[in-house]
Motif scaffolding. Structure first.
Motif, PDB file in Angstrom:
ATOM      1  N   ALA A   1      39.983 -79.663   3.212  1.00 27.10           N
ATOM      2  CA  ALA A   1      39.310 -80.927   3.757  1.00 27.10           C
ATOM      3  C   ALA A   1      38.114 -81.339   3.016  1.00 27.10           C
ATOM      4  N   PRO A   2      37.841 -82.653   3.058  1.00 28.12           N
ATOM      5  CA  PRO A   2      36.544 -82.910   2.445  1.00 28.12           C
ATOM      6  C   PRO A   2      35.261 -81.934   2.498  1.00 28.12           C
ATOM      7  N   GLY A   3      34.905 -81.600   1.739  1.00 28.89           N
ATOM      8  CA  GLY A   3      33.481 -80.667   1.876  1.00 28.89           C
ATOM      9  C   GLY A   3      33.627 -79.412   2.382  1.00 28.89           C
TER      10      GLY A   3
ATOM     11  N   ARG B   1      34.341 -80.744   9.721  1.00 27.13           N
ATOM     12  CA  ARG B   1      34.740 -81.681  10.796  1.00 27.13           C
ATOM     13  C   ARG B   1      35.608 -81.131  11.685  1.00 27.13           C
TER      14      ARG B   1
ATOM     15  N   PHE C   1      29.400 -82.900   4.938  1.00 23.53           N
ATOM     16  CA  PHE C   1      30.158 -84.044   4.509  1.00 23.53           C
ATOM     17  C   PHE C   1      29.726 -85.280   5.114  1.00 23.53           C
TER      18      PHE C   1
END
Lengths: 230, 321
Positions: free
Chosen positions: A132-134, A174, A191
């Protein structure tokens, strides 16, 4: 070298997971990015491998790209300079933030305090961002803390949760589903696409976890860059 | 123009051709699941082919247009009406000011694309308007449309005349063979890192699309797949089109929202030119594979690009009249 379909090549620089191999992956990725061949769309660095994705309107160049990449791999790149100072990531360990600590203590034959101490004493390397992002995949977990993933993943893991999955440790940037064992939570936002540098932790960074109490956690969470800042 | 969302539909997202170049941050390319249909929809309204538009899944939204608008619907064959008039797809339609566009269920196909002249305008995140649902970024606050939202659109490349009733172009684009709901779906299959036992298990059987499929992956059900050798590998890069085989032996073809890395065995890859059609498969439908090599996959891709280029020229000639 392996073809990921007709549009990407996977370069494998080693089989296992070790810091030296991972540094070579990132050095090679940086070199390719700097050379910026016309057919290049994206690079996906992982633990010991690197995918090179071609632009969809340049797939004809796939064999030419392969030959060029082979030459890149054969001319060794100077490894990225090791970052001297680790990034400090504050963590509130245990309680609601670390619901899996008691069960981990029992399964590993350690005290809860012992697990926290071992985890916080680690010197970690960000091997890659992925899933996932970051989301940072960290190398350097104390082998005594290795625990398999949960049999059934949680449907909701709070943002900032610090977990262990097998021999890896990482932080969920997240809220979302996840199967890693949760030890604690950081108040930092890992992120944020609005930041000039969206990811707090970059591949190649060294990381240390610093235990904080609930008061300090709340303070940091409300500060700029915190999970509750806006 | 500010379009009001009266109903969000099952899963309607703002998309464009994605945000390549950020995989090292864990951010996938994302973007439209069926890039062929989305490109044609944009071209039909005079937009650049990478303009932001709506991707509609299985059941569509209701949208109120305060001003006259030129739109096009491509991809799935979707029930569409404006002011009680049925609207066909694959052609430009001009709506009068005050129209409510009501999109119902997809009769064939799974994803319809609604392009609006001028494009949907949302803040670009890492260079793209695409909604990344797992990352919670892009589009409308990283989520699907819901009732009460408003969509801003840009200025159309050509003005839209004032009318009293929808004006439907008499001509349309035939999307066959790239999107053809009457033909069975056969995907070109390239080898992966991990061989199956028997080797041809993927191409030997017909596979059913599972209801758990989404933008991240097309989940297939069929005979349980075994690997010819055990596989223990660290997480490695994957692509839209990669076929993963989790321990239950039921393959997953990664689609537009593919994660950047994955640890499951990779038992194959589908040809990139077949991804648009795969994105249109509905739960319960059947998919077959046939073995091809990389040169054939490149040729398929080149032929599809050539068809798109011809469609672009044909549309430009029509719109110039």
């Amino acid at each position: 070298m392996e073809a990921l379909g007709e549009r990407a090549w996977l370069l494998r620089l080693g089989e296992g997971i070790d810091a030296g191999c991972n540094r070579r992956v990132h050095a090679l990725a940086r070199h390719i990015r700097e050379q910026a061949p016309a057919w290049l769309e994206d690079l996906i660095p992982a633990y010991a491998s690197l995918a090179v994705v071609l632009r969809i309107d340049a797939v004809e160049a796939r064999t030419q790209a392969r030959d060029w990449l082979v030459a890149c791999v054969e001319s060794p790149q100077p490894p990225d300079e090791a970052i001297a100072e680790p990034v400090e990531v504050p963590v509130l360990y245990g309680g609601d933030a670390g619901p899996d600590l008691p069960a981990m203590a029992e399964a590993l034959g350690l005290s809860v305090e012992g697990i926290i101490q071992r985890h916080a004493n680690g010197d970690y390397l960000v091997a890659m961002l992925g899933f996932a992002p970051g989301f940072p995949y960290l190398l350097g977990l104390d082998p005594a803390l290795a625990m398999p993933r949960l049999d059934s993943p949680r449907t909701s893991v709070p943002a900032g949760s610090v977990g262990i999955g097998g021999h890896q440790t990482g932080v969920y940037p997240r809220a979302g589903a996840g199967g890693w064992r949760l030890l604690g939570r950081t108040p930092l936002q890992l992120f944020d696409a609005r930041r000039e540098q969206p990811a707090l932790l970059q591949p190649g960074d060294r990381v240390r976890f610093a235990p904080v109490d609930a008061g300090r956690f709340a303070e940091l969470a409300r500060s700029p860059g915190g999970i509750d800042a806006d | 123009m500010r379009i009001e969302v009266g109903r969000g539909g099952l899963l309607t997202t703002v998309q464009d051709l994605g945000r390549p170049g950020h995989a090292w941050l864990g951010v996938g390319r994302g973007g439209v699941a069926d890039a062929y249909s989305a490109r044609v929809a944009n071209l039909l309204v005079g937009n650049r082919e990478d303009a932001a538009l709506l991707e509609i899944t299985l059941s569509g939204p209701a949208l109120h247009f305060p001003a006259a608008a030129r739109i096009a619907l491509c991809g799935a064959d979707i029930e569409a009406t404006a002011n009680d008039e049925a609207l066909p797809g694959w052609r430009p339609v001009e709506l009068p000011a005050g129209s409510t566009l009501s999109l119902g269920r997809c009769r064939r196909g799974a994803r319809a694309y609604l392009a609006i002249a001028g494009g949907v305008v949302v803040p670009r995140v890492l260079g793209s308007a695409a909604t990344d649902l797992r990352g919670g970024l892009g589009g409308l606050a990283g989520r699907a449309l819901r009732k009460g939202d408003a969509l801003e659109t840009g200025a159309p490349s050509r003005s839209v005349p004032a009318r009293h009733a929808p004006s439907i172009a008499a001509w349309s684009i035939n999307p066959s063979p790239d999107i053809d709901f009457h033909a069975s779906t056969v995907a070109g299959l390239l080898p992966g890192a991990d061989a199956c036992a028997p080797r041809d298990v993927l191409s030997r059987h017909a596979w059913q699309v599972d209801a758990g499929s989404d933008r991240q992956g097309l989940r297939l059900t069929g005979p349980a797949i075994a690997l010819s050798a055990p596989c223990r590998r660290p997480s490695e890069p994957v692509m839209p089109g990669t076929i993963q085989c989790p321990p239950d032996g039921q393959p997953i073809i990664l689609l537009a929202d593919a994660q950047t890395v994955g640890g499951y065995p990779r038992i194959g890859h589908v040809a990139q030119a077949d991804l648009p059609r795969l994105a249109q498969l509905r739960p319960g439908e059947t998919l077959c594979f046939h073995d091809i090599d990389a040169e054939e996959a490149v040729a398929l891709q080149r032929a599809q690009q050539a068809r798109l280029a011809r469609i672009e020229l044909a549309i430009q000639a029509r719109l110039a009249r």
